[in-house]
Design an enzyme around this catalytic site. Sequence first.
Site, short mmCIF file in Angstrom:
data_model
loop_
_atom_site.label_atom_id
_atom_site.label_comp_id
_atom_site.label_asym_id
_atom_site.label_seq_id
_atom_site.Cartn_x
_atom_site.Cartn_y
_atom_site.Cartn_z
N GLU A 46 5.97 0.48 -3.40
CA GLU A 46 4.62 0.65 -2.86
C GLU A 46 4.00 1.85 -3.55
O GLU A 46 4.50 2.97 -3.44
CB GLU A 46 4.64 0.89 -1.35
CG GLU A 46 4.86 -0.38 -0.55
CD GLU A 46 4.83 -0.13 0.96
OE1 GLU A 46 5.26 -1.02 1.69
OE2 GLU A 46 4.39 0.96 1.37
N ASP A 57 -2.53 8.09 8.33
CA ASP A 57 -1.37 8.79 7.79
C ASP A 57 -1.19 10.17 8.41
O ASP A 57 -2.15 10.83 8.79
CB ASP A 57 -1.51 8.95 6.27
CG ASP A 57 -1.24 7.63 5.56
OD1 ASP A 57 -0.13 7.10 5.74
OD2 ASP A 57 -2.13 7.15 4.84
#
Lengths: 275, 406
Positions: A46, A57
């Site tokens: 990723e 996040d």
Amino acid sequence: MDKRFADLAAEGRPALVTYFMGGDPDFETSLAIMKSLPSAGSDVIELGMPFSDPMADGPAIQLAGQRALKAGQTLEKTLELARRFRADDKDTPIVLMGYYNPIYVYGVDRFIENALEAGIDGLIVVDLPPEMDDELCLPALAKGLNFIRLATPTTDDKRLPKVLENTSGFVYYVSMNGITGSALPDPSLVGGAVQRIKAHTRLPVCVGFGVKTPEHARAIGASADGVVVGTAIVNQVASSLNEEGHSTGATVPGVEALVRGLAAGVRGSRLAAAE
Amino acid sequence: MNQTPKLNSFRSGPDEDGRFGIFGGRFVAETLMPLILDLQDEWNKAKTDPAFQAELADLGTHYIGRPSPLYFAERLTAELGGAKIYFKREELNHTGSHKINNCIGQILLAKRMGKTRIIAETGAGQHGVASATVAARFGLPCVVYMGATDVERQAPNVFRMKLLGAEVKPVTAGSGTLKDAMNEALRDWVTNVDSTYYLIGTAAGPHPYPELVREFQSVIGKEAREQILEAEGRLPDLVVAAVGGGSNAIGIFHPFLDDETVKMVGVEAGGKGLDGDEHCASITAGSPGVLHGNRTYLLQDRDGQIKEGHSISAGLDYPGIGPEHSWLSDVGRVEYVPIMDHEALEAFRMLTRLEGIIPALEPSHAIAEVIKRAPKMGKDEIILMNLSGRGDKDIFTVGNILGMGL
């Protein structure tokens, strides 16, 4: 990507999916990190696209994005990273992960075209739920780019079919309500959740959020088709930098060692399940 | 899908997907999506529930102090020598600004949904104070996220929030201003989905927030429309309001949108000028993008990274704007213009001396635009302006700039 997951299923072990931030701490170092991942045991990569406002996040990935942006990373350069990696590695699937705005500003059609040229296999765009499929998901699928969706504990059985409808490649199960880098949830609860999703889809289910050590990877891998590790890798990069925030001789080897350990954990996980 | 609102009205948006033309939408992480759909269901029920509307109206009258007066600014009008200037006095509301209208409405929604904890973001602290106020009134714990930079420059409001029992969490991530506070509030919400209601302070964010905030703020324009008809026997020629996220502006504009003779101007923070990066003029100097759950005009670079804005007024210091404003600009119904810091400051001083009203720095931007336009209009013409907040919170900022240390 489908082939990679089929091969691993035949091998009888889950995939290790590794996330790192493109351009962190600089372009060349992150390219070296990316190139080191497959031999260290990563099955799927990723590649994080930095964004100034990463709302889903935690602090570790936000700081990584800030380091990358400060070093001049752009979406164009992130695609270039993938292109350079692809020159030497034809097989390891690459999934771009990030937020929609940089893609929208780049231009959706141009982005899909350039991503395919760069050898990208799939996309994870955190702030595009199924309700927004017209934006990027459907055009990407039409051109043969996988669109990997996140499912979460709040995605109940009624909603799951909608989430899975236009998903391909794999399903990314977010193991808890929260942001990246939080504490690991109870692996037994995760196992139940994976079974719940599997009842609705034949796609592989990879689990992320909170996996930091080989032991975690082993425990989660007992029930999932793949284990995603992100924050731990990003933290490893951060801890290797010098006072000016530049990479050191320890940066790439540190990530390699961490991933090697995680890969061993993943490889031991079905044994753990059998015990 | 994607149908635009009915062409014969500017007031029928958003569509069922939360779009105003290409703007708006629901760009959120999957974890939040079920919550947003729940909120939409509850909002759809509440808006047609007479009991909800009655409670809202009762609190409006007895707690907020509605209706707020419509005031003819006689001396300012005489000084400028043109159009008659009326102020909608939202600064006289409980807590000193229009923000409370929205907070009362949303906390009633939170109660209906059985939520037990309130979170909010704030820039200048006005929305934080209003959120802490309604949380105290309804006995719910409240956490307010505020950029560390803003915590420093808005100390009196931080103290007010703490007095009201709210926990103020300074945000150091990113650049430590309003957009970072909003990111942090979203992170909290994504972590505490079951218990928590996110009380957004402006007419932005994922659908249905832009619509429901507008509906709670539209009381401003509905009252003003009746009041001006009573005072003048006709509608105003021009309506002016300051725009940060744009909740006070959409609140006064919306009830007038289908009145063809009424022109409207939204005033953005021009900061130190539009040439550099030190402004917050998202429509005048930005471009469409996706942030905080909606597509709208944003200040951003060529790579789609969000820029930091600048304004003398912390309440306008946001790099985006509500999606309905973006649409109203694109279809040409509302004109958006920038006002510089120094023009707002001059307007602040002028209003204080001429009318004995100390305005907040946010509506001072609107006053500055009125000062520009009124002299060019006829004496029989009427300007209606939203005086959205009082300036007590800003006296330290102004004092510093004028060299009058407090």
